[in-house]
Every structure is written in C-alpha cells, then in structure tokens.
Design a protein around this motif. Structure first.
Motif, PDB file in Angstrom:
ATOM      1  N   GLU A 279       0.836  -1.199   0.000  1.00  0.00           N
ATOM      2  CA  GLU A 279       0.000   0.000   0.000  1.00  0.00           C
ATOM      3  C   GLU A 279       0.867   1.243   0.000  1.00  0.00           C
ATOM      4  O   GLU A 279       1.876   1.302   0.694  1.00  0.00           O
ATOM      5  CB  GLU A 279      -0.820   0.055   1.305  1.00  0.00           C
ATOM      6  N   CYS A 280       0.428   2.240  -0.753  1.00  0.00           N
ATOM      7  CA  CYS A 280       1.074   3.549  -0.648  1.00  0.00           C
ATOM      8  C   CYS A 280       0.271   4.374   0.350  1.00  0.00           C
ATOM      9  O   CYS A 280      -0.690   3.885   0.942  1.00  0.00           O
ATOM     10  CB  CYS A 280       1.136   4.230  -2.012  1.00  0.00           C
ATOM     11  N   GLU A 281       0.630   5.640   0.509  1.00  0.00           N
ATOM     12  CA  GLU A 281      -0.007   6.497   1.504  1.00  0.00           C
ATOM     13  C   GLU A 281      -1.480   6.769   1.211  1.00  0.00           C
ATOM     14  O   GLU A 281      -2.200   7.271   2.065  1.00  0.00           O
ATOM     15  CB  GLU A 281       0.783   7.801   1.661  1.00  0.00           C
ATOM     16  N   LEU A 286      -3.179  -2.179  -3.365  1.00  0.00           N
ATOM     17  CA  LEU A 286      -1.740  -2.390  -3.171  1.00  0.00           C
ATOM     18  C   LEU A 286      -1.036  -2.266  -4.517  1.00  0.00           C
ATOM     19  O   LEU A 286      -1.459  -2.891  -5.505  1.00  0.00           O
ATOM     20  CB  LEU A 286      -1.473  -3.798  -2.597  1.00  0.00           C
ATOM     21  N   HIS A 287       0.043  -1.476  -4.565  1.00  0.00           N
ATOM     22  CA  HIS A 287       0.797  -1.328  -5.809  1.00  0.00           C
ATOM     23  C   HIS A 287       1.596  -2.588  -6.094  1.00  0.00           C
ATOM     24  O   HIS A 287       2.283  -3.095  -5.207  1.00  0.00           O
ATOM     25  CB  HIS A 287       1.787  -0.168  -5.701  1.00  0.00           C
ATOM     26  N   THR A 288       1.518  -3.050  -7.332  1.00  0.00           N
ATOM     27  CA  THR A 288       2.375  -4.165  -7.738  1.00  0.00           C
ATOM     28  C   THR A 288       3.755  -3.617  -8.103  1.00  0.00           C
ATOM     29  O   THR A 288       3.893  -2.452  -8.467  1.00  0.00           O
ATOM     30  CB  THR A 288       1.763  -4.891  -8.954  1.00  0.00           C
ATOM     31  N   PRO A 340      -4.858   5.249 -12.873  1.00  0.00           N
ATOM     32  CA  PRO A 340      -3.697   5.409 -12.011  1.00  0.00           C
ATOM     33  C   PRO A 340      -4.092   5.812 -10.597  1.00  0.00           C
ATOM     34  O   PRO A 340      -5.149   6.402 -10.370  1.00  0.00           O
ATOM     35  CB  PRO A 340      -2.891   6.522 -12.694  1.00  0.00           C
ATOM     36  N   CYS A 341      -3.237   5.464  -9.642  1.00  0.00           N
ATOM     37  CA  CYS A 341      -3.465   5.807  -8.232  1.00  0.00           C
ATOM     38  C   CYS A 341      -3.265   7.315  -8.045  1.00  0.00           C
ATOM     39  O   CYS A 341      -2.440   7.934  -8.717  1.00  0.00           O
ATOM     40  CB  CYS A 341      -2.469   5.028  -7.380  1.00  0.00           C
ATOM     41  N   ALA A 342      -4.005   7.878  -7.113  1.00  0.00           N
ATOM     42  CA  ALA A 342      -3.923   9.322  -6.865  1.00  0.00           C
ATOM     43  C   ALA A 342      -2.542   9.751  -6.358  1.00  0.00           C
ATOM     44  O   ALA A 342      -2.217  10.936  -6.370  1.00  0.00           O
ATOM     45  CB  ALA A 342      -4.998   9.723  -5.853  1.00  0.00           C
ATOM     46  N   CYS A 343      -1.718   8.789  -5.924  1.00  0.00           N
ATOM     47  CA  CYS A 343      -0.387   9.143  -5.409  1.00  0.00           C
ATOM     48  C   CYS A 343       0.541   9.600  -6.527  1.00  0.00           C
ATOM     49  O   CYS A 343       1.556  10.227  -6.269  1.00  0.00           O
ATOM     50  CB  CYS A 343       0.227   7.959  -4.680  1.00  0.00           C
ATOM     51  N   GLY A 344       0.213   9.232  -7.776  1.00  0.00           N
ATOM     52  CA  GLY A 344       1.053   9.647  -8.896  1.00  0.00           C
ATOM     53  C   GLY A 344       2.070   8.611  -9.339  1.00  0.00           C
ATOM     54  O   GLY A 344       2.776   8.823 -10.321  1.00  0.00           O
ATOM     55  N   ARG A 345       2.173   7.496  -8.619  1.00  0.00           N
ATOM     56  CA  ARG A 345       3.116   6.454  -9.048  1.00  0.00           C
ATOM     57  C   ARG A 345       2.569   5.755 -10.300  1.00  0.00           C
ATOM     58  O   ARG A 345       1.358   5.587 -10.442  1.00  0.00           O
ATOM     59  CB  ARG A 345       3.334   5.422  -7.938  1.00  0.00           C
ATOM     60  N   GLY A 346       3.481   5.313 -11.148  1.00  0.00           N
ATOM     61  CA  GLY A 346       3.060   4.627 -12.371  1.00  0.00           C
ATOM     62  C   GLY A 346       2.827   3.141 -12.175  1.00  0.00           C
ATOM     63  O   GLY A 346       2.458   2.441 -13.118  1.00  0.00           O
TER      64      GLY A 346
HETATM   65 ZN   LIG Z   1      -0.556   4.913  -4.844  1.00  0.00          ZN
END
Ligand SMILES: [Zn+2]
Length: 454
Positions: A279-281, A286-288, A340-346
């Motif tokens: 999980e990110c913040e 959960l990000h793979t 995409p996740c709101a955190c900005g990670r790809g």
């Molecule tokens: Zn994220």
C-alpha cells in the motif's frame, strides 16, 4: 525525520553501503535508488521497462535453462518477438508440482553454485524448495526497501519486528545475521506470546525503544493494539505499522490505528519472490512491483477484470538463476482498477489479496493464536515433513497430521507438536502420522483448519 537521526544518516551514507556493497558484494543500494526513481515514471514508461526485462528473462531462460528451452521451443515463442506482457499468456503456468518434478531442469547450471537456496512451508502445506541468484537477492532487498519505505520504514532507523518467534529465532543463527541486526538497529519481539504479561512487556519495549516503524503479523499486532487501548498504555504518537505474512482485516486495521495512529500499511510478500505488492499512503489497493515482477490475476484462463477475484501468477523478472515464469503461488487477489493511483506512481495495483488467511486457533484460555504460526514452526523442521495439516476441533482438541519424510525420527515430529502446544498455552497437540493429506473441496489444500467452538 532523517536529519534528526544522525545514526540513520551515517548508516545509510556509510555503514550500510560498506556492508552490502563491500562485504556482501551486492548492488542493493544502486538498485534501490533506481527503483525509487522508477516508481514515479509514467505507466507507459514502466510498462516498456517491464517488457524489456521480460524479454531479457525469457532470452536467458531459453539459452541457459533446460526446462524453458524446451517449453519456449514447444510454444514457438521467440523472446525477441514478444510485443507485450500479455504474450506471456502463451506459456503455461508453473505450478508447485511442476517445480518439484523438474527442479534441476529449472536451474541455470552455470550459476547454481552461488545461488541462495530457500524453503517455504507456506499456506499450501507442503514444504517447497526454490533458489535464486545473488543479483536477485539484491533486487529483492531494493524492492522491499522501496515498498516498506512508503510506510515510513528506513534502513538504519529503529525498527521493531513484532514477528513470529520461530522466524525470528531462525534468523538469529550466524554471526553475520547478528552483526547485520545490530548495525541495522532492529529489535525482535515474539508476537505470538499474547498473554497479558507478554503484551504489557511489548508495550513497555515500544515505550522504551521508541521505534520509528513496526513490522508485524497483523492478527497478533491487533491483539497487542487492543490490549494497549484497553489498558491505556499508549505513550507514543503515530508509529507506522507494516503488516505482512497474512491478510489485514478491516477490523484489525481499525484496532491497530486506534493504538498506533493512522499509518497502517498492508504488504503482500512471498518467500519465493519477496515483496509483490504494498500500500502507498493513499491506502487504495496495493501497488504491484511492475519493474521487478509481472503479477497476473487470472480468472478462467483470462486476465481478471477490475474487481474480479482470480489466481495470482507471478513472473520474477530478475531471478535468472531459477526463472519462475507464470508461477502459481496459490494466492487469490482481486484485480485493481485500471486508472492510475492518486499518489502519482506509475505502478499498477491489485485491490486486495486473499487466500493467505489462515484460520485463527484458540489457545488454552480461548485467546486467538494466528494460524500462520503453524507454518512458521513447521518451516523450522521442514526436512522432517513432506506435508501437514493441523486441525482444531470444536471441542478444542488439536491434531497435527504429518506425512513424515524419510529422515523423520519420532522425536523430531513430536518437537513440532510440542512447539505448537506451547504457543497454544499448553493445549495438548496429538500427532497423527499419515500417508497423505486429504484435499478439501475444489482440491484446495488447507493446512490449518479450525472448527467453530462447540
Ligand atoms: Zn498509490
């Protein structure tokens, strides 16, 4: 904060690079730095990276690994011709049974002598052996550092491992490991001791050592959290909690947040491939780890749609020593959203991971005891056991069914039962030696079965 922690800075700046790069000869640090940068790449750029790594893995496997040389020839799959990760679906999945049957043919003979060899007892019951090369070990560490880092874990910062004792004890053997832990400032506490005195002691250790992060088994951590809340023992602000080894339920997350603050992170790992997702913040799935693995969620032979539950197939992109391609690890996951996740990670996402749940056992006083304890205890004696299953009856009676290996002496198997009994608060555990373990409905193997209390 990093600036307020001179030891942590020294550790990351000098001690650790010397230890990892010099003494252990591993490129963990540069790989970690690259992985940190890559997570912010666009989805498209990450997918292109993943495809390149996949082609390289398949080319290596075709050239050096007998099992894949035959398989790729049969599928008429030329690694250079692969245009998308979806082409992987042209290869059959790799089951645990296939790995057992073709173990030697799955290993690169040219690097075999330097491989790290591991065994897992896992939730599927039968101990399972595998190996990986040194470069893969560095990748595993780098990806774990990145994923745990989302929760606030920092190498060299004070970390409490509130973890299953057998696993903790297992690792303490060897001077290298002890030195490793001391310079890393890691403290280990047995999370399976859930009696009042042990829980009070755990709260005291947290007050005294002020960990900046806790890495833990969630069921046990929730037990500690409820104890802390009930006895008003919290002396700390928010401590990030990294949950691993089993799924985190909503109720346990809530209990942990109440006692440790709203920084509870679920992670999904497996010994065969290490950290698969975290999980990110944003706590939105959960990000793979797409630059290190291909994680497929497959339903009825096709990719699961967002929200659908399917089987997890994982391709470890950097274990050239023993390529695991479309490896069926026995877990189920819910496919994540495409957006995409709101955190900005790809990095992509899975919504949830299932199938890691072990039933929760009842101790002598009715206290909950995590079922994964049994896997951990069997893992410490895995040379004795071919297959096992622990059943707790409605009456509380506990039976450990074991298919003993040819090296199993009587006392060895009894020792496992005695260890389990100790963690169940002294409940007797009866050993039954059997020729095989019956499969449950759907052929699923359940290694811990708890019947509801009668
Ligand atoms: Zn994220």
């Amino acid at each position: 904060m990093i600036a307020a922690d001179p030891y942590g800075s020294l550790f990351r700046g000098a001690l650790w690079p010397a230890w990892e790069g010099g003494l252990r000869g591993r490129p963990t640090l540069p790989l970690w730095r690259e992985a940190e940068r890559r997570q912010w790449w666009s989805r498209e750029r990450l997918q292109a990276f993943q495809l390149r790594e996949l082609r390289a893995l398949l080319a290596h496997a075709a050239a050096r690994v007998p099992y894949y040389r035959a398989l790729l020839a049969e599928a008429a799959l030329d690694p250079a011709q692969i245009t998308s990760v979806a082409d992987l679906a042209r290869l059959p999945r790799l089951t645990k049974t296939l790995v057992r049957e073709h173990y030697d043919a799955l290993v690169d003979p040219l690097t075999a002598a330097t491989h790290v060899k591991k065994k897992t007892s896992g939730s599927s019951g039968k101990p399972f052996a595998f190996e990986y090369d040194q470069q893969s070990e560095a990748w595993r560490q780098a990806i774990r550092l990145r994923g745990w880092g989302w929760a606030g874990y920092r190498a060299g910062a004070r970390t409490l491992y509130y973890w299953g004792a057998p696993v903790a004890l297992h690792g303490v053997s060897g001077v290298k490991t002890r030195v490793d832990r001391a310079i890393r400032r890691e403290t280990y506490l047995d999370c399976l001791a859930q009696d009042d005195a042990s829980l009070a002691r755990a709260a005291r250790v947290i007050t005294e050592t002020e960990p900046t992060c806790i890495v833990t088994w969630p069921i046990a951590m929730a037990g500690l959290a409820r104890f802390v809340t009930a006895h008003r023992l919290r002396t700390w602000g928010t401590i990030p909690v990294v949950c691993g080894a089993e799924a985190l339920t909503a109720r346990d997350r809530e209990s942990i947040e109440r006692a440790f603050g709203a920084a509870v992170y679920e992670t999904y790992g497996a010994r065969e491939t290490m950290l698969l997702a975290a999980e990110c913040e944003r706590h939105d799935g959960l990000h793979t780890m797409d630059d290190a693995q291909v994680v497929e969620v497959v339903k009825d032979g096709r990719p699961a749609l967002p929200g659908e539950v399917g089987e997890v197939l994982v391709t470890d992109l950097h274990n050239l020593g023993m390529p695991l391609i479309r490896y069926e690890n026995g877990d189920l996951a819910m496919a994540g959203p495409d957006e995409p996740c709101a955190c900005g990670r790809g990095l992509g996402r899975v919504a949830r991971v299932m199938g890691r749940q072990s039933d929760t056992l009842r101790g002598a006083r009715g206290e909950p005891v995590p079922g994964i304890l049994v896997h951990a205890l069997v893992a410490t004696h895995d040379q004795l056991v071919l297959d096992y299953q622990l059943v707790q009856r409605a009456s509380g009676e506990v039976v450990l069914r074991v298919v003993p290996s040819s090296d199993a002496d009587g006392p060895g198997v009894e020792r496992i039962a005695a260890d389990v009994a100790r963690y169940l608060g002294g409940l007797p555990v009866r050993v039954e030696r059997v020729a095989s373990i019956e499969r449950g409905p759907g052929g699923k193997h359940r290694s811990v079965i708890v019947e509801p209390a009668g």
